[in-house]
Design a protein around this motif. Structure first.
Motif, PDB file in Angstrom:
ATOM      1  N   ARG A 526      -3.018   0.643  -8.380  1.00  0.00           N
ATOM      2  CA  ARG A 526      -3.887   0.328  -9.520  1.00  0.00           C
ATOM      3  C   ARG A 526      -4.362   1.596 -10.225  1.00  0.00           C
ATOM      4  NH1 ARG A 526      -8.550  -3.794  -8.471  1.00  0.00           N
ATOM      5  NH2 ARG A 526      -8.652  -3.473 -10.735  1.00  0.00           N
ATOM      6  N   LEU A 527      -4.349   2.729  -9.536  1.00  0.00           N
ATOM      7  CA  LEU A 527      -4.675   4.015 -10.162  1.00  0.00           C
ATOM      8  C   LEU A 527      -3.468   4.613 -10.879  1.00  0.00           C
ATOM      9  CD1 LEU A 527      -6.765   5.557  -7.247  1.00  0.00           C
ATOM     10  CD2 LEU A 527      -7.644   5.064  -9.545  1.00  0.00           C
ATOM     11  N   SER A 528      -2.341   3.910 -10.823  1.00  0.00           N
ATOM     12  CA  SER A 528      -1.080   4.382 -11.435  1.00  0.00           C
ATOM     13  C   SER A 528      -0.588   5.663 -10.779  1.00  0.00           C
ATOM     14  CB  SER A 528      -1.254   4.576 -12.951  1.00  0.00           C
ATOM     15  OG  SER A 528      -1.596   3.355 -13.568  1.00  0.00           O
ATOM     16  N   ILE A 529      -0.810   5.791  -9.500  1.00  0.00           N
ATOM     17  CA  ILE A 529      -0.243   6.886  -8.720  1.00  0.00           C
ATOM     18  C   ILE A 529       1.028   6.363  -8.066  1.00  0.00           C
ATOM     19  CG2 ILE A 529      -0.605   8.497  -6.809  1.00  0.00           C
ATOM     20  CD1 ILE A 529      -3.602   8.315  -7.334  1.00  0.00           C
ATOM     21  N   PRO A 530       2.200   6.855  -8.435  1.00  0.00           N
ATOM     22  CA  PRO A 530       3.454   6.324  -7.874  1.00  0.00           C
ATOM     23  C   PRO A 530       3.515   6.501  -6.359  1.00  0.00           C
ATOM     24  CG  PRO A 530       3.889   7.694  -9.798  1.00  0.00           C
ATOM     25  CD  PRO A 530       2.449   7.906  -9.449  1.00  0.00           C
ATOM     26  N   LEU A 531       4.002   5.490  -5.694  1.00  0.00           N
ATOM     27  CA  LEU A 531       4.155   5.513  -4.242  1.00  0.00           C
ATOM     28  C   LEU A 531       5.603   5.886  -3.930  1.00  0.00           C
ATOM     29  CD1 LEU A 531       2.181   2.235  -3.429  1.00  0.00           C
ATOM     30  CD2 LEU A 531       1.383   4.571  -3.083  1.00  0.00           C
ATOM     31  N   LYS A 532       5.814   7.156  -3.616  1.00  0.00           N
ATOM     32  CA  LYS A 532       7.177   7.611  -3.325  1.00  0.00           C
ATOM     33  C   LYS A 532       7.641   7.090  -1.968  1.00  0.00           C
ATOM     34  CE  LYS A 532       6.636  12.054  -3.745  1.00  0.00           C
ATOM     35  NZ  LYS A 532       6.971  13.486  -3.844  1.00  0.00           N
ATOM     36  N   THR A 533       6.823   7.339  -0.957  1.00  0.00           N
ATOM     37  CA  THR A 533       7.144   6.887   0.398  1.00  0.00           C
ATOM     38  C   THR A 533       5.867   6.368   1.048  1.00  0.00           C
ATOM     39  OG1 THR A 533       8.848   8.585   0.612  1.00  0.00           O
ATOM     40  CG2 THR A 533       8.101   7.514   2.644  1.00  0.00           C
ATOM     41  N   VAL A 534       5.949   5.204   1.649  1.00  0.00           N
ATOM     42  CA  VAL A 534       4.828   4.649   2.403  1.00  0.00           C
ATOM     43  C   VAL A 534       5.329   4.289   3.790  1.00  0.00           C
ATOM     44  CG1 VAL A 534       3.166   2.767   2.618  1.00  0.00           C
ATOM     45  CG2 VAL A 534       3.621   3.765   0.370  1.00  0.00           C
ATOM     46  N   VAL A 535       4.753   4.933   4.802  1.00  0.00           N
ATOM     47  CA  VAL A 535       4.985   4.546   6.192  1.00  0.00           C
ATOM     48  C   VAL A 535       3.768   3.741   6.614  1.00  0.00           C
ATOM     49  CG1 VAL A 535       5.314   5.319   8.558  1.00  0.00           C
ATOM     50  CG2 VAL A 535       6.427   6.549   6.669  1.00  0.00           C
ATOM     51  N   SER A 536       3.961   2.453   6.784  1.00  0.00           N
ATOM     52  CA  SER A 536       2.867   1.516   7.057  1.00  0.00           C
ATOM     53  C   SER A 536       2.908   1.101   8.522  1.00  0.00           C
ATOM     54  CB  SER A 536       2.999   0.281   6.151  1.00  0.00           C
ATOM     55  OG  SER A 536       2.041  -0.699   6.493  1.00  0.00           O
ATOM     56  N   VAL A 537       1.837   1.389   9.235  1.00  0.00           N
ATOM     57  CA  VAL A 537       1.734   1.050  10.653  1.00  0.00           C
ATOM     58  C   VAL A 537       0.727  -0.078  10.787  1.00  0.00           C
ATOM     59  CG1 VAL A 537       1.305   1.893  12.979  1.00  0.00           C
ATOM     60  CG2 VAL A 537       2.201   3.454  11.228  1.00  0.00           C
ATOM     61  N   GLU A 538       1.204  -1.247  11.194  1.00  0.00           N
ATOM     62  CA  GLU A 538       0.344  -2.424  11.263  1.00  0.00           C
ATOM     63  C   GLU A 538       0.844  -3.368  12.346  1.00  0.00           C
ATOM     64  OE1 GLU A 538      -2.164  -5.390  11.167  1.00  0.00           O
ATOM     65  OE2 GLU A 538      -2.528  -3.502  10.096  1.00  0.00           O
ATOM     66  N   LYS A 539      -0.045  -3.752  13.241  1.00  0.00           N
ATOM     67  CA  LYS A 539       0.310  -4.610  14.367  1.00  0.00           C
ATOM     68  C   LYS A 539       0.605  -6.040  13.941  1.00  0.00           C
ATOM     69  CE  LYS A 539      -1.615  -6.233  18.775  1.00  0.00           C
ATOM     70  NZ  LYS A 539      -2.780  -6.143  19.687  1.00  0.00           N
ATOM     71  N   SER A 540      -0.165  -6.575  13.002  1.00  0.00           N
ATOM     72  CA  SER A 540      -0.060  -7.983  12.623  1.00  0.00           C
ATOM     73  C   SER A 540       1.178  -8.248  11.769  1.00  0.00           C
ATOM     74  CB  SER A 540      -1.316  -8.411  11.857  1.00  0.00           C
ATOM     75  OG  SER A 540      -1.123  -9.648  11.223  1.00  0.00           O
ATOM     76  N   GLU A 541       2.010  -9.157  12.233  1.00  0.00           N
ATOM     77  CA  GLU A 541       3.188  -9.529  11.451  1.00  0.00           C
ATOM     78  C   GLU A 541       2.782 -10.196  10.146  1.00  0.00           C
ATOM     79  OE1 GLU A 541       7.388 -12.052  11.940  1.00  0.00           O
ATOM     80  OE2 GLU A 541       5.871 -12.099  13.532  1.00  0.00           O
ATOM     81  N   VAL A 542       1.716 -11.001  10.190  1.00  0.00           N
ATOM     82  CA  VAL A 542       1.223 -11.643   8.969  1.00  0.00           C
ATOM     83  C   VAL A 542       0.890 -10.584   7.927  1.00  0.00           C
ATOM     84  CG1 VAL A 542      -0.726 -12.919   7.990  1.00  0.00           C
ATOM     85  CG2 VAL A 542       0.370 -13.738  10.077  1.00  0.00           C
ATOM     86  N   ASN A 543       0.162  -9.554   8.334  1.00  0.00           N
ATOM     87  CA  ASN A 543      -0.222  -8.507   7.385  1.00  0.00           C
ATOM     88  C   ASN A 543       0.984  -7.709   6.902  1.00  0.00           C
ATOM     89  OD1 ASN A 543      -2.863  -9.292   7.625  1.00  0.00           O
ATOM     90  ND2 ASN A 543      -3.437  -7.668   9.050  1.00  0.00           N
ATOM     91  N   ARG A 544       1.910  -7.443   7.793  1.00  0.00           N
ATOM     92  CA  ARG A 544       3.111  -6.711   7.372  1.00  0.00           C
ATOM     93  C   ARG A 544       3.880  -7.502   6.322  1.00  0.00           C
ATOM     94  NH1 ARG A 544       3.899  -5.977  12.954  1.00  0.00           N
ATOM     95  NH2 ARG A 544       5.842  -7.195  12.913  1.00  0.00           N
ATOM     96  N   ASN A 545       3.950  -8.820   6.506  1.00  0.00           N
ATOM     97  CA  ASN A 545       4.640  -9.664   5.523  1.00  0.00           C
ATOM     98  C   ASN A 545       3.923  -9.657   4.181  1.00  0.00           C
ATOM     99  OD1 ASN A 545       6.611 -10.362   7.377  1.00  0.00           O
ATOM    100  ND2 ASN A 545       5.583 -12.253   8.014  1.00  0.00           N
ATOM    101  N   ILE A 546       2.587  -9.623   4.213  1.00  0.00           N
ATOM    102  CA  ILE A 546       1.817  -9.578   2.968  1.00  0.00           C
ATOM    103  C   ILE A 546       2.109  -8.290   2.209  1.00  0.00           C
ATOM    104  CG2 ILE A 546      -0.514  -9.359   2.035  1.00  0.00           C
ATOM    105  CD1 ILE A 546      -1.437 -11.301   4.237  1.00  0.00           C
ATOM    106  N   VAL A 547       2.100  -7.165   2.914  1.00  0.00           N
ATOM    107  CA  VAL A 547       2.372  -5.876   2.261  1.00  0.00           C
ATOM    108  C   VAL A 547       3.799  -5.831   1.732  1.00  0.00           C
ATOM    109  CG1 VAL A 547       2.541  -3.383   2.618  1.00  0.00           C
ATOM    110  CG2 VAL A 547       0.626  -4.654   3.624  1.00  0.00           C
TER     111      VAL A 547
END
Length: 633
Positions: A526-547
């Motif tokens: 939303r700040l218009s900062i491009p996301l080149k690479t995101v390494v997302s560490v999250e235990k919940s499969e539900v949350n991973r699916n949302i992201v």
């Protein structure tokens, strides 16, 4: 922040047997043997006196007057002696708990009838709760009794109105003070501290709660702000280190039943006062107002600070957790994160809901800017249709912290029934009950005498997420509330991260630990900062699916890597990722607050708790990132 359970299990009526329950005016002599043949007390082996004259008789009569049978009283005295009334009472309560579930229906009814409840009321409570749960039966009976005895109340309570899964009895809310005549004596309740204290106690809050609220919210706080503070603390059970951890137990007008609670409350109060004296100096005193180094809507801003040398970025880091944590937690967090001073911010300055959080980061604090357009700042701005039904006696303009669970349909029906017999304003006792529940569960007015919890879409909007962010893809309604309740408030986080826009015009590499539903990722987008690479560490499969779904829906051009377990990020894996993608510019995280949040009554173990100890994994990974970055340079 992931995994923070709501901790809202139904409270049972319990006696804290470690408390020193005092029974005044009973000087009891010791005895080695007690029996009760035909109403007489036999002391020792030789001395026999009538029940009308002996101290033993007074003790027996006292406990019989509390609703226990003579047989149980005699047994308790025989086991514990006459001197220790506390142990006698504890034994009597234990006998009741152990014997009633296995007794016949008739004995169960006789027991509660003997405590002063009507047989009809007992039958209704037993039918609703079953015979096996005497705690729930007692709570339901006391609820019925409170409604029946409360002078202003006219409505009848049917069997669907009170249930054992109701979170917290509302007997305290229907107190028996004269709400009309006494309230007229209070002139301009916001004028000074004394009148505010009087007004809050008239509403039914304890003097201790009112005093602490005024101390923490400041002398200029309004009654609405003070009641919001008290209700938030009650909702969290121990949201402030100065508030009692124990639940308030209900009152009732029946002298027999009330005697139990008077004993309990007196000793709880003594325990609280002792703890306040011992812990006040160690408690964390949060800033008021809670605006950190500044917020867009306030004029006070701090634009310069000195960071410890070890903390200076890049890489930059940003760590978040609940502000109202047990004592010592934030000093430990700060110590492990290079002694950086926490920034405490309440998101009520960014949206229509409070969310008190602490942030430790090494970001610059000058030249911040907010997301535009500004989100709604009040309840009526966020939900304009509620204005039509909002009663004049509900002073709320902000919602409390958005939780992982919502108020039940039974609760909203109970509130409707509590209000439906009043054409004009209900009495103060009813108002207090309704307002307490509305604050606790963030209920809004959607009709005449009709409140409802927020819908998940509405919670998304308040937290700054795009519409339908958590909707669809096999995600249940319950999962949506849980995921949202554990998330960042995007507008608040974006304000802090806004300084990165000019620093990384070509995009940013983000390591997102305990990602949840991607609050940091959404804020950067939303700040218009491009996301080149995101390494997302999250235990919940539900949350991973949302992201993952959000990443696809917003047509991100960069690379998203999912990792389900923070333990997988060891030195070798981090070095491999950093060499491949060019290092990490920002390490964001909010480790689980299960053992920190006040709503977790039984496992507020601080950073040593099973879930919240994951904070140290954040520190471990951040140290590895800094070391690898320094080596690669």
């Amino acid at each position: 922040m992931n995994g923070n359970g709501c901790g809202e299990d139904a409270d049972n009526f319990e006696w804290d047997t470690e408390d020193e329950l005092e029974i005044d005016n009973y000087a009891v002599t010791s005895s080695t043997g007690v029996s009760l043949p035909h109403g007489e007390a036999v002391l020792g082996t030789s001395e026999v006196r009538s029940s009308a004259d002996s101290p033993n008789s007074k003790l027996i009569d006292h406990f019989v007057g509390m609703g226990f049978s003579k047989e149980l009283v005699a047994k308790a005295i025989e086991e514990n002696g006459e001197e220790n009334s506390n142990l006698i009472l504890e034994s009597l309560l234990q006998y009741s708990a152990n014997t009633l579930p296995s007794s016949s229906n008739s004995k169960l009814i006789d027991h509660f009838v003997g405590m002063g409840f009507s047989e009809e009321m007992v039958l209704k409570a037993v039918q609703e709760n079953g015979e096996g749960n005497t705690d729930s039966i007692l709570e339901t009976l006391l609820t019925y009794s409170a409604l029946e005895n409360s002078a202003p109340m006219k409505q009848q309570v049917d069997s669907g109105n009170c249930s054992s899964d109701y979170e917290g009895s509302f007997l305290d809310d229907f107190s028996d003070f004269d709400s009309s005549s006494e309230s007229e004596e209070i002139m301009n309740p916001d004028s000074d501290e004394e009148s505010k204290l009087l007004y809050l106690t008239k509403m039914g809050y304890s003097e201790v709660e009112a005093s602490i609220a005024m101390e923490r919210c400041g002398p200029d706080s309004s009654i609405a702000e003070l009641t919001d503070f008290i209700c938030a603390a009650q909702m969290a059970k121990a949201a402030d280190a100065l508030f009692p951890l124990e639940d308030e137990k209900p009152f009732c007008n029946n002298p027999k039943k009330r005697r139990h609670f008077d004993l309990w409350k007196r000793n709880k109060q003594m325990k609280l006062e002792k703890r306040l004296l011992n812990e006040d100096e160690e408690a964390l005193h949060l800033p008021n107002p809670m605006i950190g180094f500044g917020v867009p809507t306030e004029s006070d801003h701090i634009t310069q600070r000195t960071l410890p040398e070890a903390a200076i970025g890049p890489p930059y880091f940003y760590y978040e957790n609940v502000a109202l944590a047990p004592k010592g937690v934030w000093s430990t967090i700060s110590r492990f994160l290079y002694d950086v001073e926490p920034e405490f911010v309440d998101s009520k300055y960014f949206c229509a809901a409070a969310r008190k959080r602490g942030y430790v980061h090494n970001l610059p604090i000058e030249n911040r800017f907010p997301l535009l357009p500004f989100p709604p700042r009040t309840i009526h701005e966020a939900f304009p249709l509620t204005r039509k039904w909002w009663p004049s006696w509900d002073p709320r303009t902000k919602l409390n912290c958005l939780q992982t669970c919502i108020g039940s349909a039974k609760l909203t029906e109970r509130i409707r029934k509590a209000l439906e017999d009043y054409d004009d304003e209900p009495p103060l006792s009813v108002q207090k009950y309704v307002l307490d529940q509305c604050r606790k569960w963030n209920l809004v007015w959607v009709g005449r005498n009709k409140v409802a919890p927020l819908e998940a879409d509405e919670v998304e909007m308040l937290l700054g997420f795009p519409r339908n962010h958590t909707r669809g893809g096999g995600i249940s309604r319950t999962d949506r509330y849980k995921s949202l309740g554990n998330s960042f408030q995007v507008d608040t986080v974006a304000y802090h991260l806004s300084v990165l826009k000019d620093m990384f015009p070509g995009g940013i590499n983000l390591l997102s630990l305990f990602s949840g539903i991607g609050g940091a990722e959404v804020a950067l987008h939303r700040l218009s900062i491009p996301l080149k690479t995101v390494v997302s560490v999250e235990k919940s499969e539900v949350n991973r699916n949302i992201v993952r779904s959000w990443w696809e829906q917003t047509n991100q051009k960069g690379t998203l890597i999912d990792i389900p377990d923070v333990q997988e990020l060891n030195g070798d894996r981090l070095e491999q990722l950093m060499n491949r993608y060019g290092g990490f510019d920002l390490v964001v995280g909010g480790s689980p607050c299960n053992n920190l949040a006040g709503s977790n009554r039984h496992h507020r173990d601080g950073l040593e708790g099973k879930e919240s100890s994951l904070f140290f994994d954040y520190c471990r990974i951040l140290d590895l990132v800094k070391c690898i970055s320094a080596r690669n340079q």
